[in-house]
Design an enzyme around this catalytic site. Structure first.
Site, PDB file in Angstrom:
ATOM      1  N   HIS A 234      55.972 -24.376 -25.074  1.00  0.00           N
ATOM      2  CA  HIS A 234      55.927 -25.837 -25.045  1.00  0.00           C
ATOM      3  C   HIS A 234      56.809 -26.564 -24.374  1.00  0.00           C
ATOM      4  O   HIS A 234      56.993 -27.737 -24.401  1.00  0.00           O
ATOM      5  CB  HIS A 234      55.882 -26.463 -26.499  1.00  0.00           C
ATOM      6  CG  HIS A 234      57.105 -26.291 -27.495  1.00  0.00           C
ATOM      7  ND1 HIS A 234      57.501 -27.139 -28.375  1.00  0.00           N
ATOM      8  CD2 HIS A 234      58.177 -25.449 -27.237  1.00  0.00           C
ATOM      9  CE1 HIS A 234      58.458 -26.462 -29.051  1.00  0.00           C
ATOM     10  NE2 HIS A 234      58.966 -25.641 -28.287  1.00  0.00           N
ATOM     11  N   HIS A 235      57.946 -25.815 -23.657  1.00  0.00           N
ATOM     12  CA  HIS A 235      58.764 -26.667 -22.770  1.00  0.00           C
ATOM     13  C   HIS A 235      58.538 -26.263 -21.250  1.00  0.00           C
ATOM     14  O   HIS A 235      59.016 -27.084 -20.445  1.00  0.00           O
ATOM     15  CB  HIS A 235      60.308 -26.004 -22.832  1.00  0.00           C
ATOM     16  CG  HIS A 235      60.909 -25.981 -24.432  1.00  0.00           C
ATOM     17  ND1 HIS A 235      61.003 -27.260 -24.878  1.00  0.00           N
ATOM     18  CD2 HIS A 235      61.321 -25.073 -25.072  1.00  0.00           C
ATOM     19  CE1 HIS A 235      61.382 -26.951 -26.084  1.00  0.00           C
ATOM     20  NE2 HIS A 235      61.578 -25.636 -26.192  1.00  0.00           N
ATOM     21  N   CYS A 236      57.316 -25.700 -21.011  1.00  0.00           N
ATOM     22  CA  CYS A 236      56.811 -25.562 -19.665  1.00  0.00           C
ATOM     23  C   CYS A 236      55.709 -26.513 -19.221  1.00  0.00           C
ATOM     24  O   CYS A 236      54.797 -26.988 -20.175  1.00  0.00           O
ATOM     25  CB  CYS A 236      56.315 -24.427 -19.216  1.00  0.00           C
ATOM     26  SG  CYS A 236      55.854 -24.071 -17.636  1.00  0.00           S
TER      27      CYS A 236
ATOM     28  N   ASN B 206      58.513 -30.839 -24.911  1.00  0.00           N
ATOM     29  CA  ASN B 206      58.250 -31.550 -24.078  1.00  0.00           C
ATOM     30  C   ASN B 206      57.514 -31.186 -22.753  1.00  0.00           C
ATOM     31  O   ASN B 206      57.027 -32.084 -21.942  1.00  0.00           O
ATOM     32  CB  ASN B 206      59.800 -31.800 -23.362  1.00  0.00           C
ATOM     33  CG  ASN B 206      60.616 -30.567 -22.831  1.00  0.00           C
ATOM     34  OD1 ASN B 206      60.103 -29.591 -23.525  1.00  0.00           O
ATOM     35  ND2 ASN B 206      61.306 -30.695 -21.782  1.00  0.00           N
TER      36      ASN B 206
END
Length: 352
Positions: A141-143, A185
């Site tokens: 979920h940070h990509c 993010n």
């Protein structure tokens, strides 16, 4: 849309649990330089086999996402950047990777992550077909489309949702419930101005990534303090999951079930017990199944050796409660939060 093998129907007898031995990252002990247990996905499957819940021929074999699949979300420029080992070293936070030839990095690091990404895309369609699906990996979920970070090289959550929007008739709204300890993010940046996607995110407000811009995409933001414990956490999750699903009725719920909320996690900074994690997953599945919303679960972050056992215990609990099956009866009894918390307190008493 382009042809993809990821949407071919698996054998009908399979459980919608997606996995491949290719998920696991192993080379020369380098993976031990990262706090991540890079073999955790295989361990989850082994625990489920020991408990006789699954067998190899009953799970859906994940396939690697191709460049063409990845380009549904990612820019060509970003995918080209991954051909530089130092870029991959930065994203995965394993510095020695910078010194490896890129063909080794592609095979030993990126292929496992591409296979997990393929698994999330496959699980999206399975969830719509079967009512639920679990990818034993994924949750990067940070990509976002043009930038990786925090161990996340591909935007599998964004990809799974975009694939569904483009290819599955009747899927036009999605909710992401992100309960990893870190702010999600990546998908937040990807869906920043997209009214079709509702994001709820509960995270430790003081840790990575602290992406203020991405926070603007969160419809329900639950910022947690250091050391948050079970009772407060489960109450907040329950209130906000129910609120989110009452506010916006999606065609698919993507549940990012990070286990880095576990007490003692070096990166998460929260203090949730193993039983609290099992109860959290139960709360989310009950809320979704009661409303007949298909749910896709990905396992995301979790950096301690014991997380694999907890993920397996959670899946066994969901199965034992009848939350993994066809559509649950609409009138199925829903225990109150007090009941769940009382259970949890009782279970906590029984755990040393």
């Amino acid at each position: 849309p382009h042809r993809t093998e990821l949407y071919e129907d698996p054998p009908s007898g399979c459980w919608p649990i997606v996995y491949s031995p290719d998920y696991n990252i192993t080379f020369m002990g380098l993976e031990k330089l990262h706090p991540f247990d890079a073999g955790k996905w295989g361990k989850v499957i082994n625990f489920l086999k020991e408990e006789k819940l699954i067998a190899d021929d009953l799970i859906v074999q994940a396939r690697e996402a191709t460049d063409e699949d990845l380009l549904v979300v990612h820019t060509r420029r970003y995918l080209n950047k991954l051909k530089w080992s130092f870029v991959v070293a930065t994203i995965t936070e394993i510095p020695p990777v910078a010194f490896l030839p890129n063909f080794v990095v592609q095979r030993k690091v990126l292929k496992p992550l591409r296979t997990q990404t393929g698994g999330t895309i496959m699980a999206g369609k399975l969830a719509v077909d079967r009512g639920w699906a679990i990818n034993v990996g994924g949750g990067f979920h940070h990509c976002c489309s043009d930038k990786g970070g925090g161990f996340c090289a591909y935007a599998d959550i964004t990809l799974a949702i975009k694939f569904l929007f483009e290819r599955v008739p009747g899927v036009s709204k999605a909710t992401i419930i992100d309960l990893d300890a870190h702010q999600g993010n990546g998908h937040e940046r990807d869906f920043m101005d997209d009214p079709r996607v509702y994001i709820m995110d509960a995270y430790n407000r003081y840790i990575y990534p602290g992406d203020g811009f991405a926070k603007r995409a969160i419809k329900r933001r639950v910022e947690l303090e250091w050391g948050t414990e079970d009772t407060e956490y489960l109450q907040k999750v329950h209130t906000h999951v129910e609120g989110a699903l009452n506010e916006f009725k999606p065609d698919i719920l993507v549940y990012n079930a990070g286990t880095d909320i576990l007490d003692g996690d070096p990166l998460g900074g929260l203090a949730i017990s193993p039983q609290g994690i099992v109860k959290r997953d139960e709360l989310v599945f009950r809320a979704a199944r009661r409303r007949r919303i298909p749910v896709l679960m990905v396992t995301s972050g979790g950096y301690q050796k014991r997380t694999a056992r907890i993920i397996a215990d959670s899946i066994l609990n969901l199965h034992g409660l009848g939350l993994l099956g066809g559509s649950p009866a609409p009138g199925a009894a829903q225990p109150s939060l007090e009941h769940v918390l009382r259970d949890c307190a009782k279970d906590l008493g029984g755990l040393s």
